[in-house]
Design an enzyme around this catalytic site. Structure first.
Site, mmCIF file in Angstrom:
data_model
loop_
_atom_site.group_PDB
_atom_site.id
_atom_site.type_symbol
_atom_site.label_atom_id
_atom_site.label_comp_id
_atom_site.label_asym_id
_atom_site.label_seq_id
_atom_site.Cartn_x
_atom_site.Cartn_y
_atom_site.Cartn_z
ATOM 1 N N LYS A 1 0.845 -1.280 0.038
ATOM 2 C CA LYS A 1 -0.069 -0.091 -0.086
ATOM 3 C C LYS A 1 0.870 1.177 0.088
ATOM 4 O O LYS A 1 0.779 2.008 -0.742
ATOM 5 C CB LYS A 1 -0.785 -0.050 1.168
ATOM 6 C CG LYS A 1 -1.841 1.288 1.556
ATOM 7 C CD LYS A 1 -2.426 1.483 2.694
ATOM 8 C CE LYS A 1 -1.342 2.071 3.629
ATOM 9 N NZ LYS A 1 -2.202 2.878 4.851
ATOM 10 N N ASN A 2 1.932 1.361 0.767
ATOM 11 C CA ASN A 2 2.828 2.343 1.040
ATOM 12 C C ASN A 2 3.424 2.684 -0.258
ATOM 13 O O ASN A 2 4.270 3.793 -0.324
ATOM 14 C CB ASN A 2 3.641 2.239 2.071
ATOM 15 C CG ASN A 2 3.008 2.517 3.461
ATOM 16 O OD1 ASN A 2 1.792 2.937 3.538
ATOM 17 N ND2 ASN A 2 3.430 1.925 4.782
ATOM 18 N N ARG B 1 2.262 14.291 12.325
ATOM 19 C CA ARG B 1 2.812 14.195 11.003
ATOM 20 C C ARG B 1 2.868 15.549 10.364
ATOM 21 O O ARG B 1 2.214 15.568 9.210
ATOM 22 C CB ARG B 1 1.787 13.225 10.184
ATOM 23 C CG ARG B 1 2.262 11.809 10.779
ATOM 24 C CD ARG B 1 1.431 10.833 9.862
ATOM 25 N NE ARG B 1 1.465 9.274 10.251
ATOM 26 C CZ ARG B 1 1.133 8.483 9.439
ATOM 27 N NH1 ARG B 1 0.415 8.581 8.213
ATOM 28 N NH2 ARG B 1 1.288 7.325 9.990
ATOM 29 N N PRO B 2 3.662 16.665 10.682
ATOM 30 C CA PRO B 2 3.635 17.668 10.284
ATOM 31 C C PRO B 2 4.221 17.575 8.744
ATOM 32 O O PRO B 2 4.772 16.688 8.295
ATOM 33 C CB PRO B 2 4.668 18.555 10.935
ATOM 34 C CG PRO B 2 5.413 17.639 11.480
ATOM 35 C CD PRO B 2 4.524 16.468 11.723
ATOM 36 N N VAL B 3 3.558 18.564 7.977
ATOM 37 C CA VAL B 3 4.142 18.656 6.350
ATOM 38 C C VAL B 3 5.097 19.623 5.989
ATOM 39 O O VAL B 3 5.390 20.078 4.848
ATOM 40 C CB VAL B 3 2.818 18.754 5.444
ATOM 41 C CG1 VAL B 3 1.710 17.993 5.777
ATOM 42 C CG2 VAL B 3 2.135 20.386 5.994
ATOM 43 N N ASP B 4 5.721 20.499 7.074
ATOM 44 C CA ASP B 4 6.584 21.431 7.019
ATOM 45 C C ASP B 4 7.715 21.029 6.064
ATOM 46 O O ASP B 4 8.248 21.761 5.109
ATOM 47 C CB ASP B 4 6.843 21.958 8.312
ATOM 48 C CG ASP B 4 7.730 21.158 9.227
ATOM 49 O OD1 ASP B 4 7.248 19.954 9.078
ATOM 50 O OD2 ASP B 4 8.248 21.579 10.086
ATOM 51 N N LEU B 5 8.196 19.766 6.362
ATOM 52 C CA LEU B 5 9.379 19.302 5.636
ATOM 53 C C LEU B 5 9.186 19.132 3.944
ATOM 54 O O LEU B 5 9.876 19.426 3.014
ATOM 55 C CB LEU B 5 9.983 18.151 6.099
ATOM 56 C CG LEU B 5 10.603 17.961 7.385
ATOM 57 C CD1 LEU B 5 10.974 16.636 7.885
ATOM 58 C CD2 LEU B 5 11.554 19.104 7.261
ATOM 59 N N ARG C 1 -7.992 -0.637 5.374
ATOM 60 C CA ARG C 1 -7.114 0.415 4.763
ATOM 61 C C ARG C 1 -5.904 -0.080 4.280
ATOM 62 O O ARG C 1 -5.214 0.490 3.370
ATOM 63 C CB ARG C 1 -7.294 1.590 5.705
ATOM 64 C CG ARG C 1 -8.296 2.455 6.081
ATOM 65 C CD ARG C 1 -7.632 3.554 6.906
ATOM 66 N NE ARG C 1 -6.618 4.340 6.213
ATOM 67 C CZ ARG C 1 -5.587 4.548 7.116
ATOM 68 N NH1 ARG C 1 -5.444 3.940 8.408
ATOM 69 N NH2 ARG C 1 -4.582 5.204 6.457
ATOM 70 N N CYS D 1 -3.920 13.418 13.289
ATOM 71 C CA CYS D 1 -4.381 11.890 12.996
ATOM 72 C C CYS D 1 -3.829 11.388 14.186
ATOM 73 O O CYS D 1 -3.532 11.561 15.351
ATOM 74 C CB CYS D 1 -3.772 11.478 11.841
ATOM 75 S SG CYS D 1 -2.075 10.850 12.014
ATOM 76 N N ASP E 1 5.883 0.694 11.467
ATOM 77 C CA ASP E 1 4.861 0.111 11.257
ATOM 78 C C ASP E 1 4.646 -1.465 11.539
ATOM 79 O O ASP E 1 3.458 -2.025 11.206
ATOM 80 C CB ASP E 1 4.406 0.212 9.414
ATOM 81 C CG ASP E 1 3.922 1.592 9.045
ATOM 82 O OD1 ASP E 1 3.705 2.433 10.015
ATOM 83 O OD2 ASP E 1 4.014 1.727 7.957
ATOM 84 N N ARG F 1 -3.969 10.849 4.621
ATOM 85 C CA ARG F 1 -3.087 11.952 4.645
ATOM 86 C C ARG F 1 -2.016 11.970 3.393
ATOM 87 O O ARG F 1 -1.828 12.811 2.975
ATOM 88 C CB ARG F 1 -2.159 11.735 5.717
ATOM 89 C CG ARG F 1 -3.030 11.880 7.028
ATOM 90 C CD ARG F 1 -2.079 11.909 8.337
ATOM 91 N NE ARG F 1 -1.011 12.910 8.359
ATOM 92 C CZ ARG F 1 -1.310 14.204 8.804
ATOM 93 N NH1 ARG F 1 -2.364 14.592 9.310
ATOM 94 N NH2 ARG F 1 -0.246 14.868 8.731
#
Length: 430
Positions: A22-23, A131-135, A408, A126, A316, A102
């Site tokens: 999936k990933n 899980r910030p998106v700043d990077l 999922r 979540c 995971d 996400r």
């Protein structure tokens, strides 16, 4: 709402086919936005996240065709997905779509690389941390994009196209590396990504992009070099085997006992996890067909593990290992270094009789002789399958509620486990 019922105590024998990851499948589907030509993906798992992403991509104008199931088809085999983004009709990804998954935030990279603009909702928090998106946004800024945050949206523009640059991630980020790879593939000039993620799913995306005409070197190492091209073409690519599903079923066998071939599994994708299972007492061997896992008559030995980016022990698989260690003969310790709030399964495992103590990001598990079945509640994808692992060895019946989390990330888990002897079934509704 569906539930899964498990009666523990039955060893597992036979073959479990391993699905596509999936990933890997999700970023590969998103990469279809980079080309006007058709991208064909084989070995795509039948998961709710895949279906949801197909709908999200359809919002941008991508024609998605999923090969239908025909008489005689085996439901556990991967499906073929064809994606055609010849005409991108909308560069906005609204909150109601991004909030469902996400990873869909990653559409920001191919949209701005190909169309010069994107407006994508910030995904918010979540169950396993912020899980910030700043990077991810930093990577786009380094490539020359202008970014504004407006009413919960990241508004990104690059009217004159993206330009190659040095991108140095302060911490290893899988999402950031995916975004940087996709964006740099169409940027003018050369991009060097430092402290890049090394996960097999990153390598799989890079391999697919190379088939599409991208010029990428160093994927699988911490430094990746991308020389941008003016356009990418279509390609045919098979999704890599799912190392997390592999590790999960290996832990199922280690918990329940038995002898199972994990068909199509690739040991090099999760060697650190396999090493931990050997330490715990499982017998692991590689064959031409996959990985064979055995545990016959011996107890489970305790282990001490810290999660780390690849090639370390995967975050995971942390919850699944904790489920296994509830029956170990001694004290185990698991330290989570990747995501905060990723111990939500602890209280539900306790309902089955597990003895677990939390101290910050470290869980200490005192193995018990006996777990007892009980109703439990899934809190997220990996937590839910840890409950299944524990239930395989519990006395009596366990009912796992809210199994939409499982759907999922695991392709018909109850069907695969039932086929090798587990007493498990899905109960609809209720």
């Amino acid at each position: 709402m569906d539930r899964i019922r498990i009666t523990g105590g039955r060893p597992l024998h036979g073959t479990i086919p391993i699905s596509g990851a999936k990933n890997a499948a999700l970023p590969l589907m998103i990469a279809s936005l980079l080309t006007e030509d058709e991208l064909t993906l084989a070995n795509v798992p039948r998961l709710s996240d895949v279906s949801n992403l197909a709908r999200i991509l359809g919002n941008h104008g991508v024609d998605v065709t999923i090969a239908g199931k025909r008489n005689g088809d085996e439901v556990l085999t991967g499906q073929t997905v064809r994606l055609n983004a010849r005409s991108i009709v909308d560069t906005t990804a609204p909150y109601e779509l991004v909030s469902t998954m996400r990873a869909s935030f990653w559409v920001i990279a191919p949209l701005v690389a190909r169309m010069g603009r994107a407006k994508v909702s910030l995904p918010g928090g979540c169950a396993i941390g912020t899980r910030p998106v700043d990077l991810l946004l930093m990577a786009l800024e380094r490539l020359g994009a202008t970014i504004d945050i407006d009413a919960g949206y990241a508004v990104v523009s690059a009217d004159k196209g993206l330009k190659g640059a040095e991108i140095d991630f302060g911490k290893v980020t899988v999402g950031g590396t995916h975004v940087a790879l996709m964006a740099a593939s169409l940027a003018e000039g050369t991009t060097v990504i430092h402290n890049a993620a090394r996960e097999p799913e990153i390598v799989d995306l890079a391999d697919c992009l190379i088939k599409m005409g991208a010029r990428i070197k160093g994927h699988g190492t911490s430094t990746i070099e991308v020389t941008g091209v003016s356009r990418l073409r279509g390609a045919h690519h098979a999704v890599v085997a799912d190392r997390i599903e592999t590790g999960t079923y290996a832990m199922c066998v280690a918990m329940a006992g038995g002898d199972v071939l994990l068909e199509g599994a690739r040991p090099e994708l999760l060697q650190s996890a396999l090493d931990v299972l050997v330490e715990a007492g499982a017998e692991i061997s590689s064959t031409n067909e996959g990985i064979r896992v055995k545990r016959n008559g011996h107890g489970i030995s305790p282990v001490a593990v810290t999660t780390d980016p690849f090639p370390g022990f995967p975050t995971d698989l942390q919850a699944q290992l904790m489920g296994l260690m509830t029956r170990a003969k001694g004290t185990s310790r698991i330290t989570e270094t990747i995501f905060e709030n990723r111990f939500m399964h602890v209280q539900e495992l306790a309902r089955l009789g597990a003895h677990i103590h939390l101290d910050g990001q470290t869980a200490t598990i005192e193995g018990v002789d006996t777990l007892k079945g009980a109703p439990v509640m899934a809190t997220d994808l990996r937590a839910s399958v840890s409950l299944v692992i524990a239930a395989l060895a519990a006395q009596g019946e366990t009912t796992v509620n809210r199994v939409y989390h499982l759907d999922r990330g695991f392709e018909r888990l109850e069907t695969k486990l039932s086929a090798v002897g587990a007493d498990i079934e899905r109960l609809s509704g209720g």
